[in-house]
Design a protein around this motif. Structure first.
Motif, mmCIF file in Angstrom:
data_model
loop_
_atom_site.group_PDB
_atom_site.id
_atom_site.type_symbol
_atom_site.label_atom_id
_atom_site.label_comp_id
_atom_site.label_asym_id
_atom_site.label_seq_id
_atom_site.Cartn_x
_atom_site.Cartn_y
_atom_site.Cartn_z
ATOM 1 N N THR A 9 58.116 53.064 47.866
ATOM 2 C CA THR A 9 57.974 51.853 47.044
ATOM 3 C C THR A 9 58.042 50.597 47.908
ATOM 4 O O THR A 9 57.225 49.679 47.750
ATOM 5 C CB THR A 9 59.077 51.804 45.978
ATOM 6 N N PHE A 10 59.007 50.565 48.819
ATOM 7 C CA PHE A 10 59.106 49.412 49.706
ATOM 8 C C PHE A 10 57.899 49.351 50.637
ATOM 9 O O PHE A 10 57.435 48.263 50.999
ATOM 10 C CB PHE A 10 60.390 49.466 50.532
ATOM 11 N N GLY A 11 57.383 50.526 51.022
ATOM 12 C CA GLY A 11 56.191 50.555 51.869
ATOM 13 C C GLY A 11 54.983 49.977 51.155
ATOM 14 O O GLY A 11 54.149 49.292 51.771
ATOM 15 N N ILE A 12 54.858 50.229 49.848
ATOM 16 C CA ILE A 12 53.764 49.634 49.062
ATOM 17 C C ILE A 12 53.897 48.115 49.058
ATOM 18 O O ILE A 12 52.907 47.392 49.217
ATOM 19 C CB ILE A 12 53.782 50.189 47.628
ATOM 20 N N TYR A 13 55.130 47.667 48.873
ATOM 21 C CA TYR A 13 55.382 46.216 48.881
ATOM 22 C C TYR A 13 55.009 45.610 50.233
ATOM 23 O O TYR A 13 54.334 44.570 50.288
ATOM 24 C CB TYR A 13 56.851 45.958 48.562
ATOM 25 N N ARG A 14 55.411 46.262 51.307
ATOM 26 C CA ARG A 14 55.213 45.694 52.645
ATOM 27 C C ARG A 14 53.788 45.868 53.157
ATOM 28 O O ARG A 14 53.224 44.948 53.761
ATOM 29 C CB ARG A 14 56.193 46.332 53.629
ATOM 30 N N ARG A 15 53.180 47.029 52.890
ATOM 31 C CA ARG A 15 51.878 47.330 53.472
ATOM 32 C C ARG A 15 50.698 46.962 52.558
ATOM 33 O O ARG A 15 49.611 46.662 53.058
ATOM 34 C CB ARG A 15 51.790 48.820 53.818
ATOM 35 N N ILE A 16 50.901 46.996 51.245
ATOM 36 C CA ILE A 16 49.800 46.750 50.323
ATOM 37 C C ILE A 16 49.900 45.366 49.682
ATOM 38 O O ILE A 16 48.961 44.564 49.747
ATOM 39 C CB ILE A 16 49.767 47.831 49.204
ATOM 40 N N ILE A 17 51.045 45.089 49.067
ATOM 41 C CA ILE A 17 51.176 43.864 48.272
ATOM 42 C C ILE A 17 51.242 42.611 49.145
ATOM 43 O O ILE A 17 50.497 41.643 48.916
ATOM 44 C CB ILE A 17 52.406 43.947 47.352
ATOM 45 N N LEU A 18 52.127 42.599 50.125
ATOM 46 C CA LEU A 18 52.314 41.383 50.936
ATOM 47 C C LEU A 18 51.023 40.868 51.574
ATOM 48 O O LEU A 18 50.737 39.668 51.513
ATOM 49 C CB LEU A 18 53.383 41.618 51.995
ATOM 50 N N PRO A 19 50.212 41.751 52.211
ATOM 51 C CA PRO A 19 48.968 41.225 52.810
ATOM 52 C C PRO A 19 48.003 40.634 51.784
ATOM 53 O O PRO A 19 47.255 39.703 52.100
ATOM 54 C CB PRO A 19 48.351 42.462 53.491
ATOM 55 N N LEU A 20 48.021 41.162 50.539
ATOM 56 C CA LEU A 20 47.065 40.719 49.530
ATOM 57 C C LEU A 20 47.518 39.453 48.800
ATOM 58 O O LEU A 20 46.699 38.793 48.148
ATOM 59 C CB LEU A 20 46.811 41.837 48.511
ATOM 60 N N ILE A 21 48.797 39.137 48.866
ATOM 61 C CA ILE A 21 49.280 37.942 48.174
ATOM 62 C C ILE A 21 49.536 36.789 49.140
ATOM 63 O O ILE A 21 50.260 35.847 48.823
ATOM 64 C CB ILE A 21 50.568 38.237 47.360
ATOM 65 N N THR A 22 48.900 36.849 50.297
ATOM 66 C CA THR A 22 49.077 35.778 51.289
ATOM 67 C C THR A 22 48.764 34.393 50.736
ATOM 68 O O THR A 22 49.521 33.443 50.985
ATOM 69 C CB THR A 22 48.207 36.058 52.535
ATOM 70 N N PRO A 23 47.669 34.202 49.975
ATOM 71 C CA PRO A 23 47.418 32.851 49.421
ATOM 72 C C PRO A 23 48.548 32.368 48.515
ATOM 73 O O PRO A 23 48.930 31.191 48.567
ATOM 74 C CB PRO A 23 46.110 33.034 48.631
ATOM 75 N N ALA A 24 49.088 33.269 47.676
ATOM 76 C CA ALA A 24 50.187 32.876 46.788
ATOM 77 C C ALA A 24 51.449 32.581 47.587
ATOM 78 O O ALA A 24 52.208 31.669 47.250
ATOM 79 C CB ALA A 24 50.458 33.969 45.756
ATOM 80 N N LEU A 25 51.695 33.344 48.636
ATOM 81 C CA LEU A 25 52.850 33.078 49.493
ATOM 82 C C LEU A 25 52.691 31.738 50.206
ATOM 83 O O LEU A 25 53.665 31.000 50.378
ATOM 84 C CB LEU A 25 53.021 34.200 50.516
ATOM 85 N N ALA A 26 51.465 31.432 50.630
ATOM 86 C CA ALA A 26 51.210 30.137 51.270
ATOM 87 C C ALA A 26 51.455 28.999 50.292
ATOM 88 O O ALA A 26 52.024 27.962 50.654
ATOM 89 C CB ALA A 26 49.778 30.094 51.804
#
Length: 279
Positions: free
Chosen positions: A181-198
């Motif tokens: 689950t944490f791997g999905i967050y780190r490897r899948i979700i985080l890279p795809l939500i970069t604009p929202a994180l910015a």
């Protein structure tokens, strides 16, 4: 073709004029920073400094209490850095939990979280101050930065909406490949939500950089003051206020704001549009 060109010219003239109107206070502030302090409001209707002087800038940079303005900028940068780290880590984790994990009362807790957006800061200001006073955290950055590591409802909501646009099939494919689950967050979700994180980082920077109420409540020592507190110290009810120095340092503190905006403005649009994938 001629009508299209006329509309094009009229549009840009109107937009340009409106932009100048909105920027006039900043232009007035910039030009006033080159005026003699005691003549700023006497000649307020004129943008041209007469006489023209640079003295306000070195005078303002000297600061007060033996601390230069560079000390206050350094304190603010540290304050902003902790707030950025806290919001990016906590809000992305909490948003991932609300958007992807199933647990009892998820809808209820999400509604409670959204409801906190309607609470004015003045409502929680006194209870928070009492708590931090009992923890002996006063006159430090702890009361200001520690809450950031527990999330912010606006940014959590923004990230949840963004994550929900990402297909769950990506999570399922990652799970089949043995991703946790944490791997999905780190490897899948985080890279795809970069604009929202910015977007989260940009708004955090803006709200923290010019925050005055929080530092005024919890910081008592001049060596720990932020730029907003330092600017306020140029004003005095007992002696003559140094408006020239304050305006000069206001321009200095506006430089990072403009730089951040012009470099990262596209991320604000992409983040708020909540379009997780483009294909």
């Amino acid at each position: 073709m001629g009508k299209s060109k006329v509309r094009y010219i009229l549009y840009h003239v109107l937009v340009g004029g409106f932009a100048i109107l909105l920027l006039y206070p900043v232009i007035w502030l910039l030009m006033s920073s080159f005026k003699v302090s005691n003549e700023i409001f006497i000649t307020a209707e004129s943008l041209i400094p007469m006489p023209f002087t640079f003295e306000n800038y070195p005078q303002g940079w000297k600061g007060f209490g033996g601390y230069s303005f560079g000390v206050f900028i350094k304190n603010t940068v540290i304050f902003v850095a902790f707030m950025l780290i806290g919001h990016l880590i906590s809000c992305s984790l909490i948003a991932f939990g609300f958007a992807r994990l199933k647990f009892i009362g998820r809808g209820f807790w999400f509604a409670i979280m959204i409801a906190t957006l309607m609470l004015p800061y003045e409502v929680v200001m006194i209870p928070q101050y009492i708590i931090f006073a009992k923890l002996e955290w006063l006159n430090s950055l702890k009361p200001l930065v520690v809450p950031a590591f527990f999330g912010h409802p606006f940014f959590i909501f923004l990230l949840v909406q963004f994550i929900r646009t990402i297909p769950r099939e990506l999570d399922e494919a990652a799970t089949i490949d043995g991703c946790s689950t944490f791997g999905i967050y780190r490897r899948i979700i985080l890279p795809l939500i970069t604009p929202a994180l910015a977007t989260t980082a940009i708004f955090t920077f803006y709200w923290t950089w010019d925050n005055l109420l929080g530092p005024v409540l919890y910081l008592n020592s001049p060596e720990k003051y932020t730029v907003s507190m330092a600017l306020n110290m140029f004003l005095s009810n007992e002696t003559v206020s140094n408006w020239g120095a304050m305006f000069a340092m206001s321009i200095v503190t506006l430089i990072p704001v403009f730089v951040i905006f012009f470099i990262f403005q596209r991320y604000v649009v992409e983040g708020i549009s909540t379009s997780g994938l483009k294909g």
